[in-house]
Design a protein around this motif. Structure first.
Motif, PDB file in Angstrom:
ATOM      1  N   LEU A 281      -2.302 -14.411   9.351  1.00  0.00           N
ATOM      2  CA  LEU A 281      -3.576 -14.868   9.913  1.00  0.00           C
ATOM      3  C   LEU A 281      -4.725 -13.973   9.455  1.00  0.00           C
ATOM      4  O   LEU A 281      -5.819 -14.458   9.123  1.00  0.00           O
ATOM      5  CB  LEU A 281      -3.497 -14.886  11.440  1.00  0.00           C
ATOM      6  N   ALA A 282      -4.508 -12.652   9.441  1.00  0.00           N
ATOM      7  CA  ALA A 282      -5.557 -11.722   9.005  1.00  0.00           C
ATOM      8  C   ALA A 282      -5.920 -11.964   7.540  1.00  0.00           C
ATOM      9  O   ALA A 282      -7.103 -11.957   7.173  1.00  0.00           O
ATOM     10  CB  ALA A 282      -5.108 -10.283   9.209  1.00  0.00           C
ATOM     11  N   ARG A 283      -4.915 -12.193   6.710  1.00  0.00           N
ATOM     12  CA  ARG A 283      -5.178 -12.426   5.287  1.00  0.00           C
ATOM     13  C   ARG A 283      -5.845 -13.776   5.065  1.00  0.00           C
ATOM     14  O   ARG A 283      -6.661 -13.921   4.151  1.00  0.00           O
ATOM     15  CB  ARG A 283      -3.870 -12.315   4.507  1.00  0.00           C
ATOM     16  N   ARG A 284      -5.520 -14.747   5.905  1.00  0.00           N
ATOM     17  CA  ARG A 284      -6.156 -16.059   5.779  1.00  0.00           C
ATOM     18  C   ARG A 284      -7.660 -15.958   6.003  1.00  0.00           C
ATOM     19  O   ARG A 284      -8.458 -16.634   5.351  1.00  0.00           O
ATOM     20  CB  ARG A 284      -5.562 -17.049   6.775  1.00  0.00           C
ATOM     21  N   THR A 285      -8.068 -15.112   6.936  1.00  0.00           N
ATOM     22  CA  THR A 285      -9.490 -14.972   7.258  1.00  0.00           C
ATOM     23  C   THR A 285     -10.177 -13.875   6.446  1.00  0.00           C
ATOM     24  O   THR A 285     -11.391 -13.713   6.534  1.00  0.00           O
ATOM     25  CB  THR A 285      -9.672 -14.663   8.758  1.00  0.00           C
ATOM     26  N   GLY A 286      -9.405 -13.109   5.669  1.00  0.00           N
ATOM     27  CA  GLY A 286      -9.984 -12.016   4.885  1.00  0.00           C
ATOM     28  C   GLY A 286     -10.432 -10.847   5.731  1.00  0.00           C
ATOM     29  O   GLY A 286     -11.277 -10.055   5.304  1.00  0.00           O
ATOM     30  N   ASP A 287      -9.856 -10.701   6.920  1.00  0.00           N
ATOM     31  CA  ASP A 287     -10.242  -9.630   7.837  1.00  0.00           C
ATOM     32  C   ASP A 287      -9.454  -8.371   7.494  1.00  0.00           C
ATOM     33  O   ASP A 287      -8.298  -8.197   7.917  1.00  0.00           O
ATOM     34  CB  ASP A 287      -9.977 -10.060   9.279  1.00  0.00           C
ATOM     35  N   LEU A 288     -10.080  -7.471   6.745  1.00  0.00           N
ATOM     36  CA  LEU A 288      -9.380  -6.264   6.283  1.00  0.00           C
ATOM     37  C   LEU A 288      -9.057  -5.310   7.423  1.00  0.00           C
ATOM     38  O   LEU A 288      -8.037  -4.617   7.395  1.00  0.00           O
ATOM     39  CB  LEU A 288     -10.222  -5.545   5.229  1.00  0.00           C
ATOM     40  N   ARG A 289      -9.928  -5.259   8.440  1.00  0.00           N
ATOM     41  CA  ARG A 289      -9.638  -4.393   9.589  1.00  0.00           C
ATOM     42  C   ARG A 289      -8.388  -4.877  10.314  1.00  0.00           C
ATOM     43  O   ARG A 289      -7.517  -4.079  10.678  1.00  0.00           O
ATOM     44  CB  ARG A 289     -10.824  -4.383  10.557  1.00  0.00           C
ATOM     45  N   ALA A 290      -8.320  -6.195  10.559  1.00  0.00           N
ATOM     46  CA  ALA A 290      -7.154  -6.754  11.246  1.00  0.00           C
ATOM     47  C   ALA A 290      -5.899  -6.582  10.401  1.00  0.00           C
ATOM     48  O   ALA A 290      -4.819  -6.289  10.935  1.00  0.00           O
ATOM     49  CB  ALA A 290      -7.392  -8.224  11.565  1.00  0.00           C
ATOM     50  N   GLU A 291      -6.027  -6.736   9.090  1.00  0.00           N
ATOM     51  CA  GLU A 291      -4.870  -6.547   8.213  1.00  0.00           C
ATOM     52  C   GLU A 291      -4.374  -5.100   8.282  1.00  0.00           C
ATOM     53  O   GLU A 291      -3.167  -4.842   8.379  1.00  0.00           O
ATOM     54  CB  GLU A 291      -5.230  -6.908   6.771  1.00  0.00           C
ATOM     55  N   GLY A 292      -5.312  -4.154   8.272  1.00  0.00           N
ATOM     56  CA  GLY A 292      -4.934  -2.750   8.383  1.00  0.00           C
ATOM     57  C   GLY A 292      -4.240  -2.453   9.698  1.00  0.00           C
ATOM     58  O   GLY A 292      -3.240  -1.725   9.737  1.00  0.00           O
ATOM     59  N   ALA A 293      -4.747  -3.043  10.790  1.00  0.00           N
ATOM     60  CA  ALA A 293      -4.120  -2.834  12.101  1.00  0.00           C
ATOM     61  C   ALA A 293      -2.710  -3.404  12.124  1.00  0.00           C
ATOM     62  O   ALA A 293      -1.778  -2.777  12.631  1.00  0.00           O
ATOM     63  CB  ALA A 293      -4.973  -3.476  13.191  1.00  0.00           C
ATOM     64  N   SER A 294      -2.545  -4.611  11.567  1.00  0.00           N
ATOM     65  CA  SER A 294      -1.216  -5.235  11.560  1.00  0.00           C
ATOM     66  C   SER A 294      -0.225  -4.432  10.722  1.00  0.00           C
ATOM     67  O   SER A 294       0.944  -4.261  11.102  1.00  0.00           O
ATOM     68  CB  SER A 294      -1.315  -6.672  11.019  1.00  0.00           C
ATOM     69  N   LEU A 295      -0.680  -3.930   9.582  1.00  0.00           N
ATOM     70  CA  LEU A 295       0.201  -3.107   8.742  1.00  0.00           C
ATOM     71  C   LEU A 295       0.592  -1.826   9.476  1.00  0.00           C
ATOM     72  O   LEU A 295       1.743  -1.375   9.388  1.00  0.00           O
ATOM     73  CB  LEU A 295      -0.500  -2.767   7.425  1.00  0.00           C
TER      74      LEU A 295
END
Length: 475
Positions: A281-295
């Motif tokens: 979902l984070a990658r779908r929206t391009g949200d780098l902060r959310a992607e970093g949190a998920s990782l």
């Protein structure tokens, strides 16, 4: 000083001197001309934005001026002193460009510029619009780990929005302030109360989308307090709301938060699946902060399963994203997690230096919760390396931080670690009393997985010390 540096230094001095030699009126006219030329080159002035206190906020459509918006705002401010200047028109233009420069800086994760531009815009507004501009400044400051700056801004914003009568913006400000209190002594009481207030207002207004966000934030406070069944029910209800309202960004965050809870209760396969959903979902929206949190959360799940190479690789990727987005708070968290991996894989010197790097950031941004966590982890490392006397004051400081932040689970973890320190110092009877307290807390918050790990370590330590096992309860 090399030739290039010397040139740059002298050029800046000469430029400033030449500027100051101009009469104030001439300088203002130059700014007015610069403003007109740059604006014309960028295709003219963009349309007036939707007011900040509109029923529904709208993102500004991109415009060629966005890259120069901060400069245009400053030229408009300085051009006001030009002879015959249309001050009202220049002020309107400045408000427009400050808004655009603030939003552009936020998209590019230039936190300092973003906060500065929202604050400058707030100074030109009144009523609910001023309150919302202050809220946005505070929100971005909190996201950048600048809590000391964020909290007064958010408190000011909330006071203004309450007096404005705009219930929607008031509820948003209440929730933003509640979220900014995370990791402070005020989180367990005031933070919970604020999220409950926000949730009640959103439900009263029929704003299901924002009610879902407030519910998820409240769930996070319940999880910190060890109220696991209630927190899980809230997280799942919030996820249903996010999906129903199409709130993809909040849904991504929600799956990540649920995964933390699942990992703490030993449901690792479910946690990993939740995080894969969160990442998608984070990658779908391009949200780098959310992607970093998920990782970061995924690295934690791998660590709990002792999948250390995977945990390290994913944590390094998360750390890179946190740094690229200027997210100092989560950069500190990721460094602490990386230090844990180094410690678990026998790289003690690297772990120790990384803990210190993490602690420096936690203290800089006022993150008491993670300061306590990493102080306790560093203390445990010192015990492992035969430096129990040096670890003793660190455990005391760690537990003080964690009590301030209301972090019951980590209070349990580091109280057990403190018992191991006392055992290493030969204070066996005292260690047994402290161990029982830590084990009880872990049982109360439902983290039997962690209690099992701590019990295993305690049994090994007692065997090495030649003493009977400490009272260990039921893992």
């Amino acid at each position: 000083m090399n030739a290039e540096t010397a040139y740059i230094f002298r050029h800046a001095l000469l430029r400033d001197a030449a500027y100051q030699l101009q009469l104030p009126g001439d300088r203002a006219l130059s700014h007015a001309r610069a403003f007109e030329v740059i604006e014309a080159l960028c295709g003219g002035r963009p349309p007036e934005p939707v007011p900040l206190d509109a029923t529904e906020s709208a993102r500004l459509a991109p415009h060629p001026c966005d890259a120069h918006a901060a400069g245009l705002a400053e030229h408009a401010r300085l051009a006001r002193e030009a002879p015959g200047a249309d001050v009202a028109t220049l002020d309107a233009a400045r408000r427009n460009y400050l808004r655009r420069s603030a939003e552009a800086a936020g998209r590019q994760f230039h936190i300092e510029d973003c906060v500065s531009h929202w604050r400058a815009l707030a100074g030109m507004l009144d009523g609910a619009e001023r309150g919302e501009a202050l809220r946005l400044a505070g929100e971005r400051a909190a996201q950048g780990g600048r809590r000391a700056e964020a909290l007064p801004l958010l408190e000011d914003a909330l006071a203004r929005l309450r007096s404005s009568g705009n219930r929607r913006l008031e509820a948003i400000a209440i929730g933003t302030l509640g979220l900014a209190l995370q990791g402070t002594a005020r989180a367990a009481t005031e933070g919970v109360a604020l999220q409950q207030q926000a949730l009640a207002i959103f439900r009263e207004l029929g704003d299901e989308r924002r009610a879902g966000t407030a519910l998820a934030n409240l769930a996070a406070r319940f999880m910190e307090a060890g109220r696991i069944p209630e927190a899980e029910a809230m997280y799942r209800e919030a996820l249903e709301i996010h999906a129903r309202t199409g709130n993809v960004a909040s849904e991504s965050i929600g799956w990540g938060n649920l995964a933390i809870l699942l990992g703490q209760t030993g449901r690792f396969e479910e946690a990993e699946a939740s995080l894969q959903t969160s990442l998608a979902l984070a990658r779908r929206t391009g949200d780098l902060r959310a992607e970093g949190a998920s990782l970061g959360h995924l690295s934690g799940v791998f660590f709990q399963q002792r999948r250390f190479p995977e945990a390290e690789a994913v944590c390094q990727r998360a750390l890179s994203l946190h740094r690229s987005t200027g997210n100092r708070r989560t950069e500190g968290v990721a460094l602490g997690n990386l230090a844990c991996i180094y410690q678990a894989t026998g790289r003690s010197a690297l772990a120790e230096s990384t803990y210190h790097a993490a602690l420096a950031i936690h203290r800089d941004v006022g993150e008491r919760r993670f300061e306590g966590i990493d102080l306790g982890n560093l203390a445990s490392l010192l015990v492992e390396s035969g430096r129990a006397p040096a670890a003793l004051p660190l455990f005391s400081d760690a537990l003080a931080c964690l009590h301030d932040a209301g972090q019951r689970r980590f209070i349990g973890i580091h109280t057990c670690g403190f018992a191991m320190c006392l055992l290493a110092l030969g204070r066996t009877q005292e260690a047994g009393v402290v161990w029982r307290k830590g084990a009880d807390v872990l049982l109360q918050v439902g983290d039997r997985e962690m209690l099992g790990q701590k019990t295993e370590a305690m049994l090994a330590a007692c065997a090495n010390a030649g003493v009977p096992p400490l009272d260990r309860g039921t893992p």
